[in-house]
Design a protein around this motif. Structure first.
Motif, mmCIF file in Angstrom:
data_model
loop_
_atom_site.group_PDB
_atom_site.id
_atom_site.type_symbol
_atom_site.label_atom_id
_atom_site.label_comp_id
_atom_site.label_asym_id
_atom_site.label_seq_id
_atom_site.Cartn_x
_atom_site.Cartn_y
_atom_site.Cartn_z
ATOM 1 N N LEU A 86 15.761 -69.933 6.750
ATOM 2 C CA LEU A 86 15.317 -69.637 5.392
ATOM 3 C C LEU A 86 16.537 -69.493 4.488
ATOM 4 O O LEU A 86 17.609 -69.096 4.942
ATOM 5 N N TRP A 87 16.366 -69.809 3.208
ATOM 6 C CA TRP A 87 17.434 -69.501 2.258
ATOM 7 C C TRP A 87 17.532 -67.978 2.101
ATOM 8 O O TRP A 87 16.514 -67.279 2.040
ATOM 9 N N ASN A 88 18.742 -67.486 2.019
ATOM 10 C CA ASN A 88 18.962 -66.051 1.817
ATOM 11 C C ASN A 88 18.981 -65.760 0.315
ATOM 12 O O ASN A 88 19.901 -66.140 -0.389
ATOM 13 N N SER A 89 17.944 -65.073 -0.160
ATOM 14 C CA SER A 89 17.782 -64.854 -1.607
ATOM 15 C C SER A 89 18.666 -63.741 -2.146
ATOM 16 O O SER A 89 18.842 -63.614 -3.358
ATOM 17 N N GLY A 90 19.203 -62.884 -1.255
ATOM 18 C CA GLY A 90 19.978 -61.740 -1.740
ATOM 19 C C GLY A 90 19.117 -60.627 -2.319
ATOM 20 O O GLY A 90 19.612 -59.751 -3.020
ATOM 21 N N MET A 91 17.792 -60.667 -2.015
ATOM 22 C CA MET A 91 16.868 -59.618 -2.459
ATOM 23 C C MET A 91 16.513 -58.731 -1.269
ATOM 24 O O MET A 91 16.347 -59.233 -0.152
ATOM 25 N N PHE A 92 16.372 -57.417 -1.527
ATOM 26 C CA PHE A 92 16.102 -56.471 -0.453
ATOM 27 C C PHE A 92 15.091 -55.424 -0.901
ATOM 28 O O PHE A 92 14.912 -55.181 -2.099
ATOM 29 N N CYS A 93 14.465 -54.784 0.086
ATOM 30 C CA CYS A 93 13.530 -53.690 -0.196
ATOM 31 C C CYS A 93 13.637 -52.677 0.931
ATOM 32 O O CYS A 93 13.601 -53.050 2.115
ATOM 33 N N PHE A 94 13.758 -51.387 0.568
ATOM 34 C CA PHE A 94 13.951 -50.352 1.583
ATOM 35 C C PHE A 94 13.773 -48.968 0.958
ATOM 36 O O PHE A 94 13.801 -48.821 -0.272
ATOM 37 N N LYS A 95 13.625 -47.969 1.819
ATOM 38 C CA LYS A 95 13.715 -46.584 1.354
ATOM 39 C C LYS A 95 15.183 -46.258 1.131
ATOM 40 O O LYS A 95 16.042 -46.614 1.942
ATOM 41 N N ALA A 96 15.461 -45.552 0.059
ATOM 42 C CA ALA A 96 16.851 -45.228 -0.278
ATOM 43 C C ALA A 96 17.551 -44.524 0.879
ATOM 44 O O ALA A 96 18.680 -44.858 1.245
ATOM 45 N N GLY A 97 16.861 -43.561 1.478
ATOM 46 C CA GLY A 97 17.467 -42.786 2.563
ATOM 47 C C GLY A 97 17.742 -43.610 3.812
ATOM 48 O O GLY A 97 18.731 -43.378 4.520
ATOM 49 N N VAL A 98 16.876 -44.582 4.093
ATOM 50 C CA VAL A 98 17.062 -45.440 5.273
ATOM 51 C C VAL A 98 18.325 -46.288 5.109
ATOM 52 O O VAL A 98 19.146 -46.394 6.028
ATOM 53 N N LEU A 99 18.481 -46.881 3.940
ATOM 54 C CA LEU A 99 19.674 -47.714 3.690
ATOM 55 C C LEU A 99 20.944 -46.866 3.794
ATOM 56 O O LEU A 99 21.929 -47.276 4.427
ATOM 57 N N LEU A 100 20.929 -45.671 3.222
ATOM 58 C CA LEU A 100 22.117 -44.818 3.264
ATOM 59 C C LEU A 100 22.445 -44.378 4.690
ATOM 60 O O LEU A 100 23.615 -44.327 5.077
ATOM 61 N N ASP A 101 21.409 -44.092 5.493
ATOM 62 C CA ASP A 101 21.644 -43.721 6.896
ATOM 63 C C ASP A 101 22.320 -44.857 7.659
ATOM 64 O O ASP A 101 23.240 -44.633 8.461
ATOM 65 N N GLU A 102 21.850 -46.091 7.428
ATOM 66 C CA GLU A 102 22.435 -47.237 8.113
ATOM 67 C C GLU A 102 23.870 -47.493 7.627
ATOM 68 O O GLU A 102 24.751 -47.805 8.431
ATOM 69 N N LEU A 103 24.099 -47.354 6.336
ATOM 70 C CA LEU A 103 25.447 -47.525 5.803
ATOM 71 C C LEU A 103 26.396 -46.470 6.385
ATOM 72 O O LEU A 103 27.528 -46.782 6.785
ATOM 73 N N LYS A 104 25.917 -45.246 6.462
ATOM 74 C CA LYS A 104 26.711 -44.151 7.026
ATOM 75 C C LYS A 104 27.066 -44.437 8.486
ATOM 76 O O LYS A 104 28.177 -44.134 8.951
ATOM 77 N N HIS A 105 26.122 -45.046 9.219
ATOM 78 C CA HIS A 105 26.330 -45.346 10.635
ATOM 79 C C HIS A 105 27.329 -46.483 10.834
ATOM 80 O O HIS A 105 28.247 -46.387 11.654
ATOM 81 N N PHE A 106 27.161 -47.579 10.070
ATOM 82 C CA PHE A 106 27.958 -48.775 10.298
ATOM 83 C C PHE A 106 29.255 -48.819 9.487
ATOM 84 O O PHE A 106 30.236 -49.413 9.918
#
Length: 334
Positions: free
Chosen positions: A183-203
Motif C-alpha cells: 500500500l502507499w504510505n499516506s503519512g496519516m495516523f490515528c491513536f490514543k495520545a497516551g498510547v503513542l507517548l508510551d510507545e515513544l517513551k519505550h523506543f
C-alpha cells in the motif's frame, strides 16, 4: 466515544521544495489557493471538521500566521503549537499528544493531500477510530493505482504491517504492485495520545523526555529554541511505526495524492478541467497566451520573479534546483 475527545492534528512543516517557484518560504505550497480557490490547508481542515471539533496545528514561526488566518476565518477551535526549529515528525506528534488528554483520539494528517471520494475517507477514519479505542496505533495505507516512485510503501498482511519501505525505484515499485499486498504510505495516523507517548517513551526515551521538557516550558504554544535543539531529529516512522507491536493498517480506497510534485499537480488540475494543448502542455500561474512548439507534456510555471519550464516526468528533479538555489542563499526562495 464522545465527539469532543477526537482531535485533528495537522502537521504543517515543509516548504514544498518540489513545487518551487510556486511554493516559497513565505508561502509554502499548503497555503497556495490554487485548488478551486482553496488551499490544501483549508481543504484539510474542511475534510475533518465533521469528525473532530478541535484542531491542533503543529507549525513553525514562518507559517503559523497563515494557519491561524484560515482557522479563524472558518471559526474552528484550535490550539497552535509553534516550533522554533524543525525536529521532524516524532517530536511534532509528541507535542500534540502531550497537549491532549491521554485518552483523546488523535487523527494526525499532513496538510498537503488532495483526497476525493470523501465517503470512503470517512469510512476509513471511523474504522481507524474504532481500532484506536482498542489501543492500536493505526496507519492509513492507500490501495495503489500505479507503480509510484514518489511515495513510501507499507507491506501488509490483512490489518497487520509486515514492513515499511522507502520510496522505491520504478522496477521495485512494479514488483510491489504485482505482489498486491503493498500500500502507499499516506503519512496519516490515528491513536490514543497516551498510547503513542508510551510507545515513544519505550523506543525513543530521549525524544520523549526532551519533547516533554520542551512542552512543559511552552509559552502559549510557542516552544523554546534552545530546549528544542536538544531533541533528536527523527521521523515518527523510524521512532515508533517501524518498531511498535501495536500498529494496524487500514486498506483505504479513497482517492489520494500528496501533491508533492508538479506531475501530481498537473494530474489534479487536468482532472478539474485546467487547459492543456493538443500535446499535453500546461501553463500554471499566468493567463498570457503561451505557445509550445516541438514539446510534449511540458509545464510552464510562471511567477512574478521566477519561471520554471519542465517536462512532467522530471518533476522530482525540481528539488535539486531548489537545493542549488538554497546553497546560493537565493532570495528567489523567499
Amino acid at each position: 466515544m464522545k465527539k469532543h475527545n477526537i482531535i485533528h492534528v495537522i502537521l504543517t512543516g515543509g516548504v514544498g521544495s518540489r513545487l518551487w517557484p510556486l511554493s516559497r518560504k513565505s508561502r509554502p505550497k499548503q497555503y497556495l489557493e490554487i485548488f478551486e480557490g482553496k488551499s490544501l490547508f483549508e481543504l484539510t481542515v474542511e475534510r475533518n471538521s465533521a469528525i473532530a471539533d478541535k484542531v491542533i496545528v503543529v507549525g513553525n514561526t514562518d507559517n503559523c500566521h497563515l494557519s491561524r488566518a484560515i482557522l479563524e476565518k472558518k471559526n474552528v477551535p484550535y490550539l497552535d503549537i509553534v516550533e522554533s526549529t524543525p525536529r521532524n515528525t516524532a517530536a511534532a506528534i509528541a507535542f500534540a499528544a502531550l497537549a491532549a488528554d491521554p485518552d483523546d483520539i488523535l487523527i494526525v494528517t499532513p496538510m498537503d493531500h488532495i483526497i476525493e471520494k470523501k465517503e470512503l475517507y470517512d469510512e476509513a477514519v471511523n474504522e481507524a477510530i474504532q481500532k484506536a479505542l482498542k489501543g492500536h496505533i493505526v496507519t492509513f495505507g492507500i490501495v495503489p493505482t500505479k507503480p509510484e516512485t514518489g511515495y513510501g510503501y507499507i507491506e501488509s498482511k490483512g490489518e497487520n504491517v509486515l514492513s515499511f519501505r522507502e520510496k522505491p525505484n520504478l522496477e521495485t515499485a512494479k514488483n510491489f504492485i504485482a505482489k498486491k499486498n503493498f500500500l502507499w504510505n499516506s503519512g496519516m495516523f490515528c491513536f490514543k495520545a497516551g498510547v503513542l507517548l508510551d510507545e515513544l517513551k519505550h523506543f525513543q526515551p530521549k525524544v520523549y523526555k526532551k519533547a516533554k521538557k520542551v512542552w512543559e516550558h511552552n509559552q502559549d504554544g510557542k516552544l523554546d529554541l534552545d530546549l528544542s535543539l536538544e531533541i533528536p531529529s527523527i521521523s515518527v516512522d523510524y521512532a515508533v511505526m517501524e518498531r511498535s507491536k501495536k500498529i494496524k493498517v487500514i486498506h483505504s480506497q479513497f482517492l489520494w495524492s500528496d501533491l508533492g510534485s508538479f506531475e501530481s499537480v498537473y494530474d489534479y488540475l487536468l482532472s478539474k478541467g485546467h487547459p492543456v494543448d493538443e500535446n499535453g502542455n500546461m501553463v500554471i500561474g499566468v493567463q498570457n497566451f503561451t505557445a509550445f512548439i516541438g514539446m510534449k507534456n511540458t509545464i510552464l510555471v510562471a511567477t512574478e520573479n521566477a519561471n520554471l519550464v519542465l517536462q512532467k516526468e522530471y518533476s522530482q528533479d525540481v528539488k535539486d534546483l531548489y537545493n542549488e538555489l538554497e546553497t546560493q542563499n537565493s532570495e528567489l526562495l523567499n
